[in-house]
Design an enzyme around this catalytic site. Structure first.
Site, PDB file in Angstrom:
ATOM      1  N   SER A  78       0.820  -1.210   0.000  1.00 51.01           N
ATOM      2  CA  SER A  78       0.000   0.000   0.000  1.00 51.01           C
ATOM      3  C   SER A  78       0.854   1.259   0.000  1.00 51.01           C
ATOM      4  O   SER A  78       2.001   1.254   0.448  1.00 51.01           O
ATOM      5  CB  SER A  78      -0.906   0.020   1.231  1.00 51.01           C
TER       6      SER A  78
HETATM    7  N1  SAH Z   1      -0.807  -4.431   4.032  1.00 56.64           N
HETATM    8  C1  SAH Z   1      -0.219  -4.894   2.812  1.00 56.64           C
HETATM    9  C2  SAH Z   1      -1.178  -4.740   1.659  1.00 56.64           C
HETATM   10  C3  SAH Z   1      -1.185  -5.945   0.823  1.00 56.64           C
HETATM   11  S1  SAH Z   1      -2.314  -6.013  -0.519  1.00 56.64           S
HETATM   12  C4  SAH Z   1       1.102  -4.184   2.579  1.00 56.64           C
HETATM   13  O1  SAH Z   1       1.366  -3.146   3.191  1.00 56.64           O
HETATM   14  O2  SAH Z   1       1.895  -4.679   1.789  1.00 56.64           O
HETATM   15  C5  SAH Z   1      -3.564  -7.060   0.130  1.00 56.64           C
HETATM   16  C6  SAH Z   1      -3.156  -8.463   0.499  1.00 56.64           C
HETATM   17  O3  SAH Z   1      -4.339  -9.120   0.958  1.00 56.64           O
HETATM   18  C7  SAH Z   1      -2.624  -9.322  -0.643  1.00 56.64           C
HETATM   19  O4  SAH Z   1      -1.387  -9.854  -0.290  1.00 56.64           O
HETATM   20  C8  SAH Z   1      -3.676 -10.427  -0.791  1.00 56.64           C
HETATM   21  O5  SAH Z   1      -3.150 -11.679  -1.181  1.00 56.64           O
HETATM   22  C9  SAH Z   1      -4.267 -10.488   0.607  1.00 56.64           C
HETATM   23  N2  SAH Z   1      -5.594 -11.078   0.725  1.00 56.64           N
HETATM   24  C10 SAH Z   1      -6.664 -10.968  -0.115  1.00 56.64           C
HETATM   25  N3  SAH Z   1      -7.716 -11.650   0.366  1.00 56.64           N
HETATM   26  C11 SAH Z   1      -7.313 -12.203   1.540  1.00 56.64           C
HETATM   27  C12 SAH Z   1      -7.952 -13.015   2.538  1.00 56.64           C
HETATM   28  N4  SAH Z   1      -9.213 -13.436   2.415  1.00 56.64           N
HETATM   29  N5  SAH Z   1      -7.233 -13.396   3.614  1.00 56.64           N
HETATM   30  C13 SAH Z   1      -5.943 -12.994   3.780  1.00 56.64           C
HETATM   31  N6  SAH Z   1      -5.292 -12.223   2.879  1.00 56.64           N
HETATM   32  C14 SAH Z   1      -5.958 -11.833   1.782  1.00 56.64           C
END
Ligand code: SAH
Length: 212
Positions: A61
């Protein structure tokens, strides 16, 4: 050890201040966490206020959004937080700098294993990672003082309502697949949540049983 990125982090903190982030604890955490280690393939862009690709169609993000969501979580150092969507682990480590314990769930094995190892290597002993569907939460360690979902949800996943303490908050991007709003739900009592809406944002979709 000389930290070659310190100057760039100071610059990022100033950008976030100008964008309206006021919480000193959050700004200090941004100043402490080496974001370049979470995007080793794109180190040169690590301290720009931008989301970046981290593989498998996912993104780390934008620093502003990480700071803003952390601020909205009303972070205190005795808090136990559940994060859904570990992704790169950057938001996880910001939280680990600020609260007592962070439980974090990632759905994609490719990210889960490498990020779990990175967080261990960085020395965080107040983080526990799990591979699985975060929309069902992590009941074993509940109730949490706060829950943060870092992927776009169509609505607040039902099981999480039970896993947050009364008085606690859940922060997430809520909306359709292409655009969302940052939303904070505060648990007033077992069946009542107060909802507040904040700025627009764009996240990758939350998949899973109570996601898309
Ligand atoms: N906070 C992270 C943002 C990652 S993007 C950062 O700072 O890098 C969102 C993430 O959510 C992705 O890695 C995706 O695989 C994960 N995701 C999507 N659906 C999910 C679920 N049901 N349970 C756990 N993770 C999930």
């Amino acid at each position: 050890m000389i930290d070659a990125y310190k100057g760039q982090r100071d610059r990022l903190v100033n950008i976030l201040k100008n964008e309206g982030i006021r919480n000193e604890k959050v700004l200090n955490a941004i100043n402490n966490v080496p974001r370049h280690l979470f995007v080793p393939h794109l180190k040169q862009f690590a301290y720009e206020n931008k989301a970046l690709p981290i593989g498998d169609g996912q993104t780390i993000s934008q620093p502003y959004i990480v700071a803003r969501m952390t601020e909205l979580l009303l972070i205190e150092d005795d808090m136990k937080v559940l994060e859904i969507g570990t992704g790169s682990g950057y938001q996880t480590s910001i939280l680990a700098n600020l609260c007592k314990f962070v439980y974090t769930i990632e759905k994609l094995p490719s990210l889960y294993y490498s990020v779990r190892d990175l967080l261990k290597k960085l020395g965080y002993n107040n983080v526990l990672c799990k591979l699985g569907d975060g929309t069902i939460g992590w009941e074993e360690h509940s109730p949490y003082d706060g829950i943060i979902i870092t992927a776009a949800a169509p609505s607040l996943p039902e099981p999480l309502k039970k896993q947050v303490k009364t008085g606690g908050v859940i922060v997430l991007p809520e909306g359709d697949r292409n655009s969302q709003k940052l939303v904070r739900y505060r648990k007033i009592d077992e069946n009542t949540f107060e909802k507040e809406e904040f700025e627009e944002c764009i996240f990758v979709p939350l998949k899973g049983k109570y996601g898309w």
